[in-house]
Write a protein that holds these residues in place. Sequence first.
Motif, short mmCIF file in Angstrom:
data_model
loop_
_atom_site.label_atom_id
_atom_site.label_comp_id
_atom_site.label_asym_id
_atom_site.label_seq_id
_atom_site.Cartn_x
_atom_site.Cartn_y
_atom_site.Cartn_z
N PRO A 85 9.47 -10.84 3.72
CA PRO A 85 8.59 -10.30 4.86
C PRO A 85 9.45 -9.47 5.46
CG PRO A 85 8.92 -12.39 5.46
CD PRO A 85 9.74 -12.37 4.30
N TRP A 86 9.17 -8.00 6.33
CA TRP A 86 9.90 -7.09 7.04
C TRP A 86 9.04 -7.13 8.07
CZ3 TRP A 86 12.51 -3.52 3.29
CH2 TRP A 86 12.95 -4.04 2.63
N PHE A 113 7.07 2.25 9.04
CA PHE A 113 7.14 1.87 7.82
C PHE A 113 7.14 1.09 6.75
CE2 PHE A 113 6.44 6.92 9.01
CZ PHE A 113 5.59 6.77 8.60
N GLN A 114 8.16 0.59 7.03
CA GLN A 114 8.39 -0.23 5.95
C GLN A 114 8.51 -2.15 7.09
OE1 GLN A 114 12.71 0.33 6.13
NE2 GLN A 114 12.59 2.21 5.14
N ALA A 115 7.82 -2.16 7.58
CA ALA A 115 7.21 -3.71 8.08
C ALA A 115 6.33 -4.41 7.83
CB ALA A 115 7.58 -3.76 9.52
N ASP A 116 6.39 -5.17 7.65
CA ASP A 116 5.69 -6.20 6.63
C ASP A 116 4.54 -6.91 8.49
OD1 ASP A 116 5.46 -5.42 4.25
OD2 ASP A 116 7.43 -6.95 4.53
N ILE A 164 1.90 4.75 0.94
CA ILE A 164 1.58 5.10 1.96
C ILE A 164 2.99 7.23 2.06
CG2 ILE A 164 1.76 5.96 4.68
CD1 ILE A 164 1.41 3.08 5.18
N ALA A 183 18.86 -3.35 11.63
CA ALA A 183 18.09 -2.89 12.45
C ALA A 183 18.83 -2.25 13.14
CB ALA A 183 17.00 -3.20 12.32
N SER A 211 -1.15 1.28 13.13
CA SER A 211 -1.65 2.25 12.34
C SER A 211 -0.46 2.72 10.79
CB SER A 211 -2.79 3.75 12.65
OG SER A 211 -1.23 4.04 12.95
N GLN A 212 0.78 3.26 11.55
CA GLN A 212 1.88 3.55 10.62
C GLN A 212 2.00 2.27 9.39
OE1 GLN A 212 4.93 5.35 12.90
NE2 GLN A 212 3.89 6.75 12.49
N MET A 213 1.58 1.35 9.88
CA MET A 213 1.76 0.18 8.81
C MET A 213 1.30 -0.31 7.37
SD MET A 213 3.35 -2.82 11.82
CE MET A 213 3.78 -4.13 10.27
N PRO A 214 1.90 -0.19 6.44
CA PRO A 214 1.29 -0.29 5.43
C PRO A 214 0.48 -1.57 4.86
CG PRO A 214 3.34 -0.15 4.56
CD PRO A 214 3.08 -0.22 6.08
N GLU A 247 0.86 -1.50 -0.17
CA GLU A 247 -0.30 0.31 -0.10
C GLU A 247 0.63 1.08 0.11
OE1 GLU A 247 -3.13 2.16 3.17
OE2 GLU A 247 -2.22 0.40 4.05
N ILE A 298 13.69 -9.74 7.27
CA ILE A 298 14.98 -8.81 8.27
C ILE A 298 13.65 -8.08 9.24
CG2 ILE A 298 15.71 -6.21 7.46
CD1 ILE A 298 15.76 -7.00 4.90
N ASN A 299 14.71 -7.65 10.69
CA ASN A 299 14.35 -7.35 11.62
C ASN A 299 14.35 -5.22 11.47
OD1 ASN A 299 13.73 -6.37 13.90
ND2 ASN A 299 15.31 -7.39 15.46
N THR A 300 13.59 -5.18 11.27
CA THR A 300 14.04 -4.01 10.62
C THR A 300 12.78 -3.12 12.08
OG1 THR A 300 13.14 -1.52 9.85
CG2 THR A 300 11.86 -3.80 9.69
N GLY A 301 13.76 -2.19 12.37
CA GLY A 301 13.08 -1.31 13.24
C GLY A 301 12.20 0.06 12.86
N ASP A 302 11.74 0.06 11.88
CA ASP A 302 11.15 0.67 10.91
C ASP A 302 8.87 0.21 10.63
OD1 ASP A 302 9.62 3.09 9.30
OD2 ASP A 302 11.40 3.44 8.48
#
Lengths: 287, 147
Positions: B8-9, B47-50, A56, A188, B71-74, A54, B41-45
């Motif tokens: 999958p992040w 916006f980029q996580a699934d 954003i 990360a 709510s920030q996750m797409p 999606e 990937i273990n991301t901290g963000d």
Amino acid sequence: MMNVVFVIAYLVLAPFIGGLLDGVDRIISARMQRRKGPGLLQPFYDLGKLFSKEMIAVNNVQLLLNLSYLVILMIAGSMLFAGADLLMVLFILSTADMFLIMAASSDSSPYANMGASREMLQMMAYEPLTLLVAVGFYLTTGSFHVGDIIREPVSAVAWMPGLLVGFMFTTAIKFRKSPFDLSTSHHAHQEMVKGITTEMSGTTLAIMNIAEYYEMVLLFGIFFLFFVNSTWWSWIVAFVICGVIFFLETLWDNVSARVKWKTLLYSCWSVTLVAGGVNILILMLVK
Amino acid sequence: MSKVSKSPWLLHYDASSCNGCDIEVLDCLTPKYDIERFGIINTGDPFQADILLITGGVNSQTESVVKQIYSQMPEPKVVVAVGICACTGGVFKECYNIKGGIDTVIPVDVYVPGCAARPESIIDGVVKALQILDEKQTALRQNGGDS
Ligand code: SF4
């Protein structure tokens, strides 16, 4: 005619080569850490996923700025592969980076803004040496033109080994490799989330990744210039050495921890002064 | 089309965990378990996580954070509750500040039980979440056009 072929090959193949290199990098890193790691094609799965997510948009300019970053990098790379002026290529390369900085500072996230200012700092760290490399090529071959540089009878590296070492040192910044991955990181768990890419998601991030692949191939193109000369076998040697340089960058990424910004700046400038400056001085005296 | 489950992040958030489950989540990244082999990937963000992986029950302080991250996750996205605290509130369920499991605040797709949840079961949970992620992606494509 050859130029057109090279440029088209660059524009079409660079994302694939960059992606494959990224995949190889992740596998090598994993093996160094005694892990199995992801598959070779993982970067392409990542890109595919990012495009399918999606959308954003944190604001209405970020995507555009990222696209500009991509396009300007493509122009810089095309000029290099067309055999044009090396100095011009390097200037356009810095311009491209400015768009990335603008993209990162356009959003409201403090992490992204911090990443943007660190990116600027990184530019200050690597820019002097990058220019010295161009000057070095000029002093060695008498021309800034890539087309002339590759037609020299002797590889440029014979005259500019110091500049090569310096360039290897500073491209770790461009490749976003530890210890110089200050503005964003492939890993990360760092103090500022994802730095410049913090508020980029989906398509926006994918475009940024593709741009980085173009940049990666462009930089290897410059490494290539150090080794090629008028003989055909020098191309093979250059390919192999570029592979070795790639491996060394990955190795360095895995054995070092990220440094503070002052260390980054001072170490890069010292290397520029010692390796680059001395090399240029000798060149000016001898040539 | 590309499947989201191929890449999958993951975003890990500690809602009020005792850190037992967090250590086990980090265990999954170690050479022995190596979840990166799934492309994770273990991301901290956000916006980029699934995948949102939450440990510990929700308390009054973390409630708003959990909601915001979610709510920030797409889309498409899935939530995995790791550890019995995240599933139901666990031993802290009766505490005055605990709201209960993660599902009292946001929808949870996979529950991973255990105190602490074992790395094996966390990986099982995540792999299960991947199927759900794909289903959500297909559903999204069907009624949401090309997004
Ligand atoms: S499930 Fe157990 S280990 Fe996990 S957070 Fe709760 S008390 Fe700690």
